[in-house]
Design a protein around this motif. Structure first.
Motif, PDB file in Angstrom:
ATOM      1  N   SER A 164      -1.224  -0.867  -7.672  1.00 23.71           N
ATOM      2  CA  SER A 164      -0.971   0.440  -7.053  1.00 23.71           C
ATOM      3  C   SER A 164      -1.359   0.491  -5.585  1.00 23.71           C
ATOM      4  N   HIS A 172       7.652   2.555   3.979  1.00 28.16           N
ATOM      5  CA  HIS A 172       9.008   3.058   3.739  1.00 28.16           C
ATOM      6  C   HIS A 172       9.152   4.484   4.266  1.00 28.16           C
ATOM      7  N   GLN A 173       8.145   5.326   4.030  1.00 29.84           N
ATOM      8  CA  GLN A 173       8.183   6.699   4.531  1.00 29.84           C
ATOM      9  C   GLN A 173       8.204   6.739   6.047  1.00 29.84           C
ATOM     10  N   CYS A 200      12.682   0.401  -2.188  1.00 28.79           N
ATOM     11  CA  CYS A 200      12.226   0.542  -0.796  1.00 28.79           C
ATOM     12  C   CYS A 200      12.727  -0.601   0.084  1.00 28.79           C
ATOM     13  N   PHE A 213      10.052   1.183  -7.227  1.00 29.50           N
ATOM     14  CA  PHE A 213       9.593   0.993  -5.846  1.00 29.50           C
ATOM     15  C   PHE A 213      10.326  -0.157  -5.162  1.00 29.50           C
ATOM     16  N   VAL A 245       1.399  -1.247  -3.616  1.00 30.38           N
ATOM     17  CA  VAL A 245       2.605  -0.411  -3.626  1.00 30.38           C
ATOM     18  C   VAL A 245       2.422   0.794  -2.712  1.00 30.38           C
ATOM     19  N   ALA A 246       1.209   1.311  -2.624  1.00 29.29           N
ATOM     20  CA  ALA A 246       0.955   2.450  -1.736  1.00 29.29           C
ATOM     21  C   ALA A 246       1.239   2.086  -0.277  1.00 29.29           C
ATOM     22  N   LEU A 265       3.384  -0.283   0.695  1.00 30.09           N
ATOM     23  CA  LEU A 265       4.835  -0.401   0.756  1.00 30.09           C
ATOM     24  C   LEU A 265       5.488   0.967   0.919  1.00 30.09           C
ATOM     25  N   GLU A 266       5.067   1.913   0.099  1.00 32.83           N
ATOM     26  CA  GLU A 266       5.702   3.227   0.123  1.00 32.83           C
ATOM     27  C   GLU A 266       5.383   3.985   1.406  1.00 32.83           C
TER      28      GLU A 266
END
Length: 207
Positions: free
Chosen positions: A89, A99-100, A128, A125, A92-93, A95-96
């Motif tokens: 997690s 992406h944002q 992304c 995910f 992935v945080a 990565l996200e």
């Protein structure tokens, strides 16, 4: 220097993949299980499938060498999804968040072409990423320079003018990072999400 693209490795950065997740269910003794994974279903053997050999051929050849372990060898790919219980997690945080922030994102993973569709189907995910190089699809493998060249070509299909030094690659294997840096890329050896995020910001990646 400006970073214009971030390339992620997957296992150990975004995915909690380990044969132990499956083989704890099949071999209860810790020492016996470790011996099996060090000597029979080894990482080197799995890498052959990541490099493009079919799962069926890899399984068949290993059973021929170790017929007394047939049921345990057969389980490796029959129950492969049990080695992938979920995402990491904190990775992935990152990565996200990138992406944002509209940072162009790409993947470069050593992964069998036959098992990667499971990840695509079950982990949203991955959307992304603008594109992903999967070793088993190209029949190339990190840290071979050829797969990094293929990845950069993929990035340039989206960002035609990008230069190697404007790419940063994140991987949990030091040798894979060294190979990327030898080609002029920036590299981050992923040992924790906190350190990776800090290093990205040092490189000027805003997120």
């Amino acid at each position: 220097m400006t970073i214009h693209a971030v390339i992620f490795d997957f296992g150990g950065v975004l995915f909690d993949w380990s044969p132990h997740h499956l083989y704890r269910k099949l071999i209860s003794d810790d020492h016996e299980r470790q011996w099996f994974l060090d000597n029979i279903c080894t990482q080197a053997w799995n890498t052959e499938q990541d490099a493009g050999r079919s799962l069926a051929e890899g399984t068949r050849s290993l059973i021929e060498q170790h017929p007394q372990h047939e049921h345990l060898i057969q389980a490796y790919y029959d129950r492969w999804h049990e080695m992938l219980p979920g995402p990491l997690s904190d990775g992935v945080a990152i990565l996200e968040a990138l992406h944002q922030a509209d940072v162009p994102l790409f993947g470069l993973t050593n992964w069998s072409a036959e098992t990667f569709p499971y990840a695509r189907a079950n982990y949203p995910f991955l959307r992304c990423f603008r594109d992903i190089v999967v070793s088993g699809e190209l029949k190339l493998i990190k840290p071979d320079a050829a797969i990094y060249h293929a990845s950069l070509r993929q990035v340039r299909a989206h960002l035609p003018d990008i230069q190697p030094e404007e790419v940063v690659f994140i991987d949990d294997v030091a040798g894979n990072i060294e190979a990327a840096m030898a080609l002029g890329w920036q590299g981050i050896h992923h040992v924790s999400a906190q350190r990776t995020a800090a290093r990205l910001r040092e490189l000027g990646v805003g997120f």
